[in-house]
Design an enzyme around this catalytic site. Structure first.
Site, PDB file in Angstrom:
ATOM      1  N   HIS A  16       3.711  -2.804   4.539  1.00 46.73           N
ATOM      2  CA  HIS A  16       5.134  -2.644   4.861  1.00 46.73           C
ATOM      3  C   HIS A  16       6.260  -2.278   3.876  1.00 46.73           C
ATOM      4  CE1 HIS A  16       7.751  -3.101   8.322  1.00 46.73           C
ATOM      5  NE2 HIS A  16       7.106  -3.739   8.738  1.00 46.73           N
TER       6      HIS A  16
ATOM      7  N   ASP B 266       6.522   1.973   7.325  1.00 43.05           N
ATOM      8  CA  ASP B 266       7.354   1.283   8.608  1.00 43.05           C
ATOM      9  C   ASP B 266       6.590   1.141   9.789  1.00 43.05           C
ATOM     10  OD1 ASP B 266       9.617   0.996   6.567  1.00 43.05           O
ATOM     11  OD2 ASP B 266      10.593   2.945   7.559  1.00 43.05           O
TER      12      ASP B 266
END
Length: 438
Positions: free
Chosen positions: A410, A414
């Protein structure tokens, strides 16, 4: 006589140390030139160390699982040559010589503790039939060997109790009862009381002895890499369902007309789809150097292929997967999997991946949450194919469905990017003719 000190050579990759994963010799044994001394592991590659001389092994550097620095002594071998080649022989009264004398064949003195074999644990043998029950007494001291009550009447039992006793291998004449009839509760009491005397009912589980297993070699590398990945990478996983009915039909047609080419599984088609969608989503095919703070988006797809072996999970790499068709991919998958399982994969075949795919095949489960192969930023996991009814407009048809999982870093990828990438994969998988369209 001379002693030769064999030092661990530089195995490459700029490593500073290697782990001992297996010794092929013992102290006191003779080893011939070019014979195997030990197996050493660096990262995920195992390298065989061979003896440069012939002689008797007089010293080994450590035990399996120990780390040895490059350039340090791995083994000391006493050769037939005159003089003293590389290292001085230690004095005769040192602990090293005492150990060598105790372990070398023909040594004159061996202590009693060393001569006697270690004691083996003794397990009581299960006692069967009436002999067990005759030895079992109730708390009040009454023998259970009689099949009659204290009043001399025969003990009765219902057909269900007799059938259960027969299944358990219990002689009803050995079972005590407080009444004139043996009941299920009496069988339960017999089983509880006699279990400690060595009786085991058919099909009963037995406790196994604890088995300490040293975490070494491949298993230790896997543990270290997985711990580092989960500790350093904030994972998230996205799962999508795909209809692979048309793709499975195409695969069956191609296999029916493959000639001498390898049989196709789902994996080559999925790899083609991955490679065709990567240019639109370059953040998926990347490596993140978190110490330098640099993300490298790679132009070529060097696809790691998680492979289960007897030694543990290995990840051989399909180089330039984007340049290969389904038949070439099938051949490369088979070759790399065999090399990994046989322990013959080269270092360059186990490093340099930019993205990994992991599949459990028929064991794939409904969904998986695979762990990223650091320093990569994504890993893709197809799950097993299942048949279910689906709505097709107003009609219901039989469809082959497969869930596809993707775990991403992450910090780099995204959620929107991961979802969009998987949707692009889904379009190609559900319309497989697009896999071969320019």
């Amino acid at each position: 006589m001379a002693r030769y000190s064999f030092r661990l050579p530089d195995i490459g990759e700029g490593i500073a140390e290697a782990e001992i994963v297996a010794w092929h010799v013992k102290v006191g044994e003779r080893v011939e030139e070019d014979a195997q001394l030990a197996d050493m592991m660096t990262d995920k590659a195992t390298v065989e160390m061979e003896s440069p001389v012939s002689g008797v092994v007089v010293e080994l550097a450590g035990e399996v699982g120990d780390l040895i620095a490059i350039g340090s002594t791995l083994a000391v071998i006493e050769t037939d040559a005159e003089g003293d080649d590389t290292v001085d022989a230690p004095p005769a009264d040192t602990p090293v010589d005492e150990e060598i004398a105790a372990e070398t064949p023909g040594a004159e003195e061996v202590s009693d503790a060393e001569a006697a074999p270690p004691p083996q644990p003794v397990r009581p043998e299960p006692v069967e039939g009436p002999s067990l029950s005759a030895a079992v007494e109730k708390k009040d001291g009454a023998s259970t060997s009689s099949a009659r009550t204290e009043h001399g009447k025969a003990v009765l039992a219902s057909p269900a109790v007799r059938a259960r006793a027969k299944h358990l291998g219990i002689d009803l004449s050995q079972v005590q009862s407080d009444g004139d009839r043996i009941r299920h509760a009496d069988l339960d009491a017999f089983l509880r009381y006699s279990a400690g005397q060595g009786y085991y009912a058919p099909g009963a589980s037995r406790a196994r002895t604890d088995e300490p297993i040293k975490v070494i070699g491949m298993r230790r590398k896997i543990a270290e890499n997985m711990a580092a990945a989960k500790r350093a990478i904030p994972h998230f996983t996205y799962v999508e369902e795909m209809d692979v009915t048309a793709l499975e039909e195409m695969r069956a047609d191609l296999n029916a007309n493959r000639g001498g080419r390898p049989k196709l599984t789902m994996l080559p088609f999925l790899i083609v789809a991955i490679c065709r969608t990567i240019p639109q989503f370059p953040m998926i095919n990347a490596r993140y150097d978190d110490e330098a703070g640099v993300v490298t988006r790679h132009g070529a797809v060097h696809l790691g292929m998680a492979t289960q072996t007897d030694a543990g999970l290995m990840v051989p790499v399909i180089r330039d997967a984007q340049d290969k068709n389904v038949w070439q991919l099938a051949s490369e998958i088979a070759r790399l999997a065999e090399a990994a399982r046989s322990g013959k994969a080269k270092v360059e075949e186990l490093t340099g991946g930019t993205l990994t795919i992991t599949s459990l095949g028929p064991l794939g489960g409904i969904a998986t949450t695979p762990v990223i192969n650091r320093p990569e930023v994504a890993i893709i996991g197809p799950n097993k194919i299942v048949e279910r009814p689906v709505f097709d407009g107003d009609d219901i048809r039989r469809a082959k469905l497969m869930n596809l999982s993707i775990s991403c870093d992450h910090r780099v990828v995204d959620g929107w990017d991961a979802a969009s990438y998987v949707q692009a994969l889904k379009k190609l998988i559900e319309t497989p003719v697009l896999l071969f369209a320019d």
